[in-house]
Write an enzyme that holds these catalytic residues in place. Structure first.
Site, PDB file in Angstrom:
ATOM      1  N   GLY A  81       0.895  -1.200  -0.023  1.00  0.00           N
ATOM      2  CA  GLY A  81      -0.114  -0.125  -0.050  1.00  0.00           C
ATOM      3  C   GLY A  81       0.792   1.321  -0.003  1.00  0.00           C
ATOM      4  O   GLY A  81       0.728   2.325  -0.590  1.00  0.00           O
ATOM      5  N   THR A  82       1.785   1.196   0.756  1.00  0.00           N
ATOM      6  CA  THR A  82       2.850   2.525   0.962  1.00  0.00           C
ATOM      7  C   THR A  82       3.267   2.764  -0.503  1.00  0.00           C
ATOM      8  O   THR A  82       3.251   3.941  -0.976  1.00  0.00           O
ATOM      9  CB  THR A  82       3.907   2.297   1.969  1.00  0.00           C
ATOM     10  OG1 THR A  82       3.346   2.083   3.145  1.00  0.00           O
ATOM     11  CG2 THR A  82       4.679   3.457   2.247  1.00  0.00           C
ATOM     12  N   ASN A 162      -8.463   3.536   8.096  1.00  0.00           N
ATOM     13  CA  ASN A 162      -7.905   2.392   8.864  1.00  0.00           C
ATOM     14  C   ASN A 162      -8.243   2.475  10.184  1.00  0.00           C
ATOM     15  O   ASN A 162      -8.167   1.531  11.022  1.00  0.00           O
ATOM     16  CB  ASN A 162      -6.424   2.359   8.459  1.00  0.00           C
ATOM     17  CG  ASN A 162      -5.788   3.660   8.639  1.00  0.00           C
ATOM     18  OD1 ASN A 162      -6.305   4.682   7.947  1.00  0.00           O
ATOM     19  ND2 ASN A 162      -4.661   3.890   9.294  1.00  0.00           N
ATOM     20  N   GLN A 190      -7.934  -0.560   2.902  1.00  0.00           N
ATOM     21  CA  GLN A 190      -8.547  -0.955   3.941  1.00  0.00           C
ATOM     22  C   GLN A 190     -10.044  -1.357   3.449  1.00  0.00           C
ATOM     23  O   GLN A 190     -10.937  -1.748   4.215  1.00  0.00           O
ATOM     24  CB  GLN A 190      -8.870   0.002   5.034  1.00  0.00           C
ATOM     25  CG  GLN A 190      -7.415   0.344   5.838  1.00  0.00           C
ATOM     26  CD  GLN A 190      -7.073  -0.837   6.627  1.00  0.00           C
ATOM     27  OE1 GLN A 190      -7.932  -1.601   7.049  1.00  0.00           O
ATOM     28  NE2 GLN A 190      -5.996  -0.877   7.193  1.00  0.00           N
ATOM     29  N   SER A 210      -3.436  -3.398  -0.870  1.00  0.00           N
ATOM     30  CA  SER A 210      -2.340  -4.347  -0.410  1.00  0.00           C
ATOM     31  C   SER A 210      -2.780  -5.627   0.348  1.00  0.00           C
ATOM     32  O   SER A 210      -3.816  -5.748   0.846  1.00  0.00           O
ATOM     33  CB  SER A 210      -1.682  -3.516   0.861  1.00  0.00           C
ATOM     34  OG  SER A 210      -0.721  -3.909   1.631  1.00  0.00           O
ATOM     35  N   ALA A 211      -2.068  -6.681  -0.140  1.00  0.00           N
ATOM     36  CA  ALA A 211      -2.493  -8.190   0.108  1.00  0.00           C
ATOM     37  C   ALA A 211      -2.558  -8.412   1.556  1.00  0.00           C
ATOM     38  O   ALA A 211      -3.370  -9.254   1.848  1.00  0.00           O
ATOM     39  CB  ALA A 211      -1.324  -9.112  -0.602  1.00  0.00           C
ATOM     40  N   HIS A 212      -1.707  -7.887   2.369  1.00  0.00           N
ATOM     41  CA  HIS A 212      -1.722  -8.332   3.818  1.00  0.00           C
ATOM     42  C   HIS A 212      -2.985  -8.011   4.626  1.00  0.00           C
ATOM     43  O   HIS A 212      -2.955  -8.120   5.863  1.00  0.00           O
ATOM     44  CB  HIS A 212      -0.324  -7.963   4.488  1.00  0.00           C
ATOM     45  CG  HIS A 212       0.000  -6.573   5.048  1.00  0.00           C
ATOM     46  ND1 HIS A 212      -0.473  -6.202   6.195  1.00  0.00           N
ATOM     47  CD2 HIS A 212       0.182  -5.418   4.267  1.00  0.00           C
ATOM     48  CE1 HIS A 212      -0.365  -4.984   6.468  1.00  0.00           C
ATOM     49  NE2 HIS A 212       0.334  -4.409   5.169  1.00  0.00           N
ATOM     50  N   THR A 248      12.489  -6.864 -11.034  1.00  0.00           N
ATOM     51  CA  THR A 248      12.141  -8.004 -11.116  1.00  0.00           C
ATOM     52  C   THR A 248      11.072  -8.462 -10.254  1.00  0.00           C
ATOM     53  O   THR A 248      10.959  -7.999  -8.798  1.00  0.00           O
ATOM     54  CB  THR A 248      13.219  -9.419 -11.025  1.00  0.00           C
ATOM     55  OG1 THR A 248      14.475  -8.945 -11.969  1.00  0.00           O
ATOM     56  CG2 THR A 248      12.860 -10.800 -11.070  1.00  0.00           C
ATOM     57  N   CYS A 336       1.320   2.502  12.558  1.00  0.00           N
ATOM     58  CA  CYS A 336       2.529   3.022  12.584  1.00  0.00           C
ATOM     59  C   CYS A 336       2.841   3.927  13.583  1.00  0.00           C
ATOM     60  O   CYS A 336       3.672   4.366  14.149  1.00  0.00           O
ATOM     61  CB  CYS A 336       2.616   4.010  11.355  1.00  0.00           C
ATOM     62  SG  CYS A 336       2.330   2.987   9.731  1.00  0.00           S
TER      63      CYS A 336
HETATM   64  C1  LIG Z   1      -5.286   2.970   4.617  1.00  0.00           C
HETATM   65  C2  LIG Z   1      -3.821   2.417   4.280  1.00  0.00           C
HETATM   66  N1  LIG Z   1      -2.811   2.798   3.479  1.00  0.00           N
HETATM   67  C3  LIG Z   1      -1.872   2.383   3.209  1.00  0.00           C
HETATM   68  C4  LIG Z   1      -1.366   1.445   4.207  1.00  0.00           C
HETATM   69  C5  LIG Z   1       0.036   0.873   3.880  1.00  0.00           C
HETATM   70  O1  LIG Z   1       0.066  -0.318   3.511  1.00  0.00           O
HETATM   71  P1  LIG Z   1       1.235  -1.400   3.408  1.00  0.00           P
HETATM   72  O2  LIG Z   1       1.123  -1.575   4.847  1.00  0.00           O
HETATM   73  O3  LIG Z   1       1.002  -2.304   2.517  1.00  0.00           O
HETATM   74  O4  LIG Z   1       2.469  -0.697   2.836  1.00  0.00           O
HETATM   75  C6  LIG Z   1      -2.035   1.027   5.248  1.00  0.00           C
HETATM   76  C7  LIG Z   1      -1.382   0.175   6.184  1.00  0.00           C
HETATM   77  O5  LIG Z   1      -1.982   0.057   7.495  1.00  0.00           O
HETATM   78  C8  LIG Z   1      -3.327   1.675   5.427  1.00  0.00           C
HETATM   79  O6  LIG Z   1      -4.319   1.160   6.452  1.00  0.00           O
END
Ligand SMILES: Cc1ncc(COP(=O)(O)O)c(C=O)c1O
Length: 398
Positions: A81-82, A162, A190, A210-212, A248, A336
């Site tokens: 996601g970041t 989130n 989210q 984001s997969a996780h 890659t 974070c």
């Molecule tokens: C709304 C939102 N954006 C971005 C991210 C960042 O995603 P990633 O952990 O895959 O970098 C998060 C992770 O908590 C999120 O909740």
């Protein structure tokens, strides 16, 4: 409920922090392990081994496209996601710099991946505007209407928040932005995999996931880029991802993303119907069983698994630790900023006073949670809160 062994003692642990991350589904792990063995080739190689890896990427591209109503060719894999948020915002900013548009808009309740990217661009001369939200935690379309100028290059507003789970009126916001010629990005990290997401219905140009966050692995995600949109690539190097992101590909991670996306698409609606009443029962039980509690943000529209509750005269970090000792994992909001006493920027933006931004806890439910978990939390929480309150003599503040 998860059981783990600590110093030889069996401990029952309840995980209520699915917005921070989710445990990878066993099938995800199985297919990733198989991919490490069987699809180890470089997807850019023309021989059999490379083509096997490329086929694995193509399968995931279709699965991700299916999850968000997109065309597979518009999906670019990233490290999560970041990176997707950075790619979208910096990519548009750099591509549009020559047009003279030098203004960026985001909501004040975005994830740090968006907010800090805007701050970095502001240091390089970009004008930035943060859209306010009220106590409900929703961005008002009028605020965007007022902020937009002919100079605005990009608007970035998250789909679901989130920390509090509120869902933003993305279709309306995107319509306003595009009417003024601005590109619209939404961070759907989210929402994707938790609720139906359709890029066409939302009318956006860019979407991050984001997969996780939906039972896939960490360190892998995607950016959906509407066909024809001009975007500067985040890295220079080879021609991977049709020249849109050099490097890659993380084949095993991408396979995990694909399996998670397929499962989410299949199970999402039923799972949401199971989780929302469970979340609501937890919420009602806390509001009814613990005096001096209140929900942060509107109850609707909201993702089905999240509630954020403030506990009067309780410091959130102390409550988090006490719950962890009782085997219950929750969060003070964004992963974070947990581990620090920083007040939540989301609750601050919602206009809550300082004590409330520091006495709030996020409960985010997921696949393993059951009625028994909710019963357990409701059984232990009132006593924990009472004990913490008895240790402080601060007067009650609403
Ligand atoms: C709304 C939102 N954006 C971005 C991210 C960042 O995603 P990633 O952990 O895959 O970098 C998060 C992770 O908590 C999120 O909740």
């Amino acid at each position: 409920m998860l059981r783990s062994c600590l110093d030889g003692k069996r401990v029952t642990r309840i995980y209520l922090d699915h917005n921070a991350t989710t445990p990878p589904h066993p099938l995800v792990v199985e297919r990733m392990a198989a991919a490490l063995h069987e699809a180890f080739g470089n997807p850019s190689s023309v021989h059999h081994f490379g083509q096997a890896a490329k086929a694995a990427l193509d399968e995931t591209r279709s699965a991700v496209a299916g999850l968000i109503g997109a065309d597979p060719s518009e999906v670019v894999f990233t490290s999560g996601g970041t990176e997707s948020d950075n790619f979208a915002i910096r990519g548009v900013a750099e591509a549009l710099e020559v047009t003279g548009r030098r203004h960026l808009i985001a909501s004040a309740i975005e994830h740090e991946a968006v907010l800090n990217t805007l701050k970095a661009l502001a240091r390089r001369g970009w004008r930035t505007t943060l859209l306010p939200v009220d106590h409900s935690g929703i961005v008002a379309p009028d605020a965007l209407r007022e902020a937009l100028t002919d100079d605005t290059a990009l608007v970035s507003v998250m789909h679901a928040n989130n920390e509090i789970g509120t869902i933003q009126p993305i279709a309306e916001l995107a319509r306003l932005a595009k009417a003024r010629g601005a590109v619209f990005h939404t961070d759907a990290v989210q929402s994707a995999g938790k609720m139906p997401v359709d890029v066409k219905a939302l009318g956006v140009d860019l979407l991050s996931l984001s997969a996780h966050k939906f039972y896939g692995p960490k360190g892998v995600g995607a950016l959906w880029i509407r066909r024809g949109l001009r975007l500067q690539a985040p890295t220079t190097g080879g021609k991977q991802e049709r020249g849109r992101r050099a490097g890659t590909e993380n084949v095993a991670g991408i396979v995990g993303l694909g399996v998670a996306a397929q499962m989410a698409e299949r199970k999402m609606v039923d799972e949401a119907a199971r989780l929302a009443p469970l979340r609501d029962r937890l919420e009602e039980g806390i509001l009814g069983g613990v005096p001096g509690t209140a929900i942060n943000g509107t109850r609707s529209p909201r993702v089905p698994n999240t509630t954020n509750i403030s506990f009067e005269r309780v410091e959130a970090e102390s409550l988090l630790i006490a719950l962890d000792l009782a085997g219950i994992a929750v969060s003070t909001g964004s992963a974070c900023s947990s581990g620090t006493l920083e007040p939540s920027h989301v609750l601050k933006a919602m206009g809550f006073p300082p004590h409330r931004t520091q006495n709030s806890i996020r409960f985010s439910l997921g696949a393993a949670n059951t009625d028994a978990d909710v019963d357990r939390v409701l059984a232990v929480l009132p006593g924990i809160v009472e004990k913490l309150r008895s240790l402080t003599r601060a007067p009650a503040r609403v």
